[in-house]
Design a protein around this motif. Structure first.
Motif, PDB file in Angstrom:
ATOM      1  N   THR A  28     122.494  42.255  80.514  1.00  0.00           N
ATOM      2  CA  THR A  28     122.689  41.254  79.456  1.00  0.00           C
ATOM      3  C   THR A  28     123.222  41.860  78.161  1.00  0.00           C
ATOM      4  O   THR A  28     123.344  41.141  77.167  1.00  0.00           O
ATOM      5  CB  THR A  28     121.363  40.521  79.158  1.00  0.00           C
ATOM      6  OG1 THR A  28     120.405  41.466  78.680  1.00  0.00           O
ATOM      7  CG2 THR A  28     120.841  39.817  80.390  1.00  0.00           C
ATOM      8  N   ALA A  41     114.639  51.454  79.514  1.00  0.00           N
ATOM      9  CA  ALA A  41     115.808  50.612  79.247  1.00  0.00           C
ATOM     10  C   ALA A  41     116.229  50.709  77.784  1.00  0.00           C
ATOM     11  O   ALA A  41     117.424  50.742  77.477  1.00  0.00           O
ATOM     12  CB  ALA A  41     115.506  49.156  79.619  1.00  0.00           C
ATOM     13  N   THR A  87     116.404  45.345  76.827  1.00  0.00           N
ATOM     14  CA  THR A  87     115.666  45.882  77.965  1.00  0.00           C
ATOM     15  C   THR A  87     116.318  45.560  79.301  1.00  0.00           C
ATOM     16  O   THR A  87     115.826  45.973  80.345  1.00  0.00           O
ATOM     17  CB  THR A  87     114.224  45.350  77.975  1.00  0.00           C
ATOM     18  OG1 THR A  87     114.253  43.929  78.094  1.00  0.00           O
ATOM     19  CG2 THR A  87     113.474  45.770  76.723  1.00  0.00           C
ATOM     20  N   ASP A  88     117.457  44.850  79.287  1.00  0.00           N
ATOM     21  CA  ASP A  88     118.151  44.482  80.523  1.00  0.00           C
ATOM     22  C   ASP A  88     119.639  44.812  80.384  1.00  0.00           C
ATOM     23  O   ASP A  88     120.387  44.051  79.758  1.00  0.00           O
ATOM     24  CB  ASP A  88     117.963  42.986  80.808  1.00  0.00           C
ATOM     25  CG  ASP A  88     118.614  42.563  82.114  1.00  0.00           C
ATOM     26  OD1 ASP A  88     119.129  43.427  82.853  1.00  0.00           O
ATOM     27  OD2 ASP A  88     118.611  41.354  82.390  1.00  0.00           O
ATOM     28  N   GLN A 142     110.477  49.237  80.141  1.00  0.00           N
ATOM     29  CA  GLN A 142     111.108  48.806  78.893  1.00  0.00           C
ATOM     30  C   GLN A 142     111.512  50.008  78.039  1.00  0.00           C
ATOM     31  O   GLN A 142     112.599  50.032  77.468  1.00  0.00           O
ATOM     32  CB  GLN A 142     110.164  47.881  78.103  1.00  0.00           C
ATOM     33  CG  GLN A 142     109.996  46.513  78.714  1.00  0.00           C
ATOM     34  CD  GLN A 142     108.943  45.689  77.998  1.00  0.00           C
ATOM     35  OE1 GLN A 142     107.854  46.193  77.672  1.00  0.00           O
ATOM     36  NE2 GLN A 142     109.254  44.410  77.764  1.00  0.00           N
TER      37      GLN A 142
END
Length: 170
Positions: free
Chosen positions: A72, A16, A68-69, A13
């Motif tokens: 998205t 990211a 964190t992605d 995390q």
């Protein structure tokens, strides 16, 4: 508002979130203090966000889950960063990132042409003055060798003006 996560964060995390701060194309989280000696972009850590300025003690313990992605992350402008090569080849006219009207483009091109002509005219005058200065040096070297270069240039300019005046009269 979107879902949030709170610290502590895993190493994945944190990585990211750092990538989001530097590469997402979105405005990063920043510290609101205006007295920074360093850029106020917050830095993620396992314990949450912190301000990188050593004089600032700002901390934040939450982030948006989507941060964190990378798949998205919102893409407000898509993947576009200017005209495509096809649009350029087809003649889309732009100044910077915004399309402009043909009149505005013509005005800019006319101004650029005028500026180029002014520079060329200035260079031509400078060349003519230098040639006139060099042409009268043999005469001044014998008779008026004590004159400083600035006075010699004034004499050269006067000779050039007289020659131009004779040329205009014919």
């Amino acid at each position: 508002m979107t879902d949030t996560i709170t610290a502590p964060w895993s190493s994945e995390q944190v990585a990211a979130l750092e990538q989001f701060q530097t590469a997402s194309g979105m405005h990063p989280f920043t510290c609101g203090d205006s007295r920074h000696t360093q850029p106020p972009r917050l830095v993620p850590s396992h314990a949450g966000w912190y301000c990188p300025d050593p004089t600032c003690d700002y901390r934040q313990d939450w982030a948006h889950t989507f941060m964190t992605d990378p798949t998205t992350w919102p893409r407000p402008f898509g993947d576009r960063h200017g005209p495509t090569p096809e649009e350029v080849r087809e003649g889309i006219k732009t100044l910077g990132p915004f399309p402009v009207s043909a009149d505005t483009l013509a005005d800019v091109q006319a101004r650029q042409a005028w500026e180029a002509q002014v520079v060329a005219d200035h260079a031509a005058v400078a060349r003519r003055r230098a040639l006139a200065f060099n042409a009268i040096q043999p005469v001044l070297a014998k008779r008026d060798r004590h004159l400083p270069p600035s006075i010699r240039q004034e004499i050269a300019d006067a000779v050039l003006a007289a020659v131009d005046g004779d040329a205009g009269a014919t």
